[in-house]
Design an enzyme around this catalytic site. Structure first.
Site, PDB file in Angstrom:
ATOM      1  N   LYS A   1     -16.646 -17.477   2.225  1.00 16.21           N
ATOM      2  CA  LYS A   1     -17.211 -18.026   3.459  1.00 16.21           C
ATOM      3  C   LYS A   1     -16.218 -17.856   4.615  1.00 16.21           C
ATOM      4  O   LYS A   1     -16.600 -17.534   5.743  1.00 16.21           O
ATOM      5  CB  LYS A   1     -17.584 -19.508   3.252  1.00 16.21           C
ATOM      6  CG  LYS A   1     -18.844 -19.650   2.397  1.00 16.21           C
ATOM      7  CD  LYS A   1     -19.087 -21.035   1.855  1.00 16.21           C
ATOM      8  CE  LYS A   1     -20.247 -20.996   0.854  1.00 16.21           C
ATOM      9  NZ  LYS A   1     -20.499 -22.245   0.163  1.00 16.21           N
TER      10      LYS A   1
ATOM     11  N   GLN B   1     -18.268 -28.183   0.037  1.00 15.68           N
ATOM     12  CA  GLN B   1     -18.546 -27.332  -1.130  1.00 15.68           C
ATOM     13  C   GLN B   1     -18.891 -28.194  -2.343  1.00 15.68           C
ATOM     14  O   GLN B   1     -18.126 -29.075  -2.723  1.00 15.68           O
ATOM     15  CB  GLN B   1     -17.316 -26.447  -1.411  1.00 15.68           C
ATOM     16  CG  GLN B   1     -17.520 -25.439  -2.511  1.00 15.68           C
ATOM     17  CD  GLN B   1     -18.597 -24.393  -2.181  1.00 15.68           C
ATOM     18  OE1 GLN B   1     -18.608 -23.812  -1.109  1.00 15.68           O
ATOM     19  NE2 GLN B   1     -19.515 -24.186  -3.106  1.00 15.68           N
TER      20      GLN B   1
ATOM     21  N   ASP C   1     -25.924 -26.407   5.833  1.00 11.51           N
ATOM     22  CA  ASP C   1     -26.494 -26.142   4.506  1.00 11.51           C
ATOM     23  C   ASP C   1     -27.949 -26.615   4.440  1.00 11.51           C
ATOM     24  O   ASP C   1     -28.678 -26.266   3.518  1.00 11.51           O
ATOM     25  CB  ASP C   1     -25.705 -26.936   3.441  1.00 11.51           C
ATOM     26  CG  ASP C   1     -24.719 -26.063   2.689  1.00 11.51           C
ATOM     27  OD1 ASP C   1     -24.929 -24.840   2.665  1.00 11.51           O
ATOM     28  OD2 ASP C   1     -23.756 -26.617   2.123  1.00 11.51           O
TER      29      ASP C   1
END
Ligand code: NDP
Length: 266
Positions: free
Chosen positions: A36, A80, A103
């Site tokens: 990322k 994460q 997200d």
């Protein structure tokens, strides 16, 4: 997609920042976070990494999220997953400002996806839709089968296919005659988390097969949920693992961060 994001950022002189929070030292999570960060560099997005020790408390993590919610340089926040067992993932996600929830896991964003009025789409299903669009095949009127009903992949995937007027069936571990249901699919999405689960006898000739699964085998190699060698002989289009959905997911994260920056900067 990443080149497109970079071009937009340069053209419109946008300052976009993504904060990535990782707790503990799970090797797979570390690989995802590094990928990322690399994607951010490529797109001209500033990345801020917060690597916290495994023994971080819920309070400390929520405090960091609070700080990032208020930081104007940070347009997107990504925690994460999975988090170490003593931390409450749901509470952490709900603590992220919905405007920075790139997200799209926050309940507010999930609800918006349900009614089709959204700013961000969850990265993996959105990436799958891009892959389906790239075939030139229209979703409208097609039989779409999604195997898996998780909140982060299966359910939103089914919703996106429905928004595009697909006839959608969602399968799960209690589904009867799974092979038969899958064989009806013009578009088959596998998000099961079981290596080589979808075999050629479960696939219709010419179907679009999207393999979301990322499974690590005992020999250390990655493989998907679809038995690629035999299914690729039958499918019209198929995504590989590694490759395919994984990199698309990261590309969509970059797109969501750009969208977040645009929204926050009016
Ligand atoms: P979950 O474990 O949360 O969900 C798996 C789903 O598969 C469940 O709905 C489960 O059914 C269903 N399932 C399990 N066994 C069977 C079976 N025998 N028959 C039918 N259905 C079954 O996984 P995720 O959705 O989080 O992830 C799925 C896969 O996608 C994983 O391999 C994961 O690593 C990968 N992934 C990849 C991403 C990417 O960027 N490419 C991003 C996110 C995930 P039930 O609900 O009944 O238990």
């Amino acid at each position: 997609m990443k080149e497109q994001v970079r071009a937009e950022i340069e053209r419109d002189k946008i300052k976009a920042g993504l904060a990535v929070v990782i707790v503990g030292d799970d090797p797979a999570s570390r690989v995802y976070v590094n990928n990322k960060k690399k994607a951010c560099e490529l797109c001209g997005i500033q990345s801020f990494e917060y690597a916290l020790p495994a023994e971080t408390t819920q309070e400390q993590l929520l405090e960091l999220v609070d700080t990032l919610n208020k930081d104007s340089k940070v347009n997107g926040i990504l925690v994460q997953l999975p988090l170490p067992k003593h931390l409450d993932e749901k509470a952490v996600i709900e603590h992220i400002s919905p405007l920075k929830d790139v997200d799209a896991f926050h309940e507010t964003n999930v609800g918006k996806i349900m009614i089709g009025n959204y700013s961000f789409l969850p990265c993996t299903p959105a990436g799958c839709m891009e892959l389906i669009h790239s075939t030139g095949i229209e979703v409208a009127g097609k039989e779409c089968v999604v195997v898996g009903r998780s909140n982060i992949v299966g359910k939103p995937m089914a919703m996106l296919l429905l928004h595009e007027n697909g006839t959608v069936t969602i399968c799960h571990s209690k589904t009867k005659n799974l092979a038969e249901v899958c064989r009806r699919a013009d578009i088959l999405v596998a998000a099961v988390g079981r290596p080589n689960f979808v075999t050629a006898d479960m696939v219709k000739d010419g179907a679009v097969v999207i393999d979301v699964g990322i499974n690590r085998l005992e020999n250390g190699k990655l493989c998907g949920d679809v038995k690629f060698d035999e299914v690729s002989e039958k499918a019209g289009y198929i995504t590989p693992v590694p490759g395919g959905v994984g990199p698309m997911t990261i590309a969509m994260l970059m797109k969501n961060t750009l969208t977040a920056a645009r929204i926050q900067n009016g």
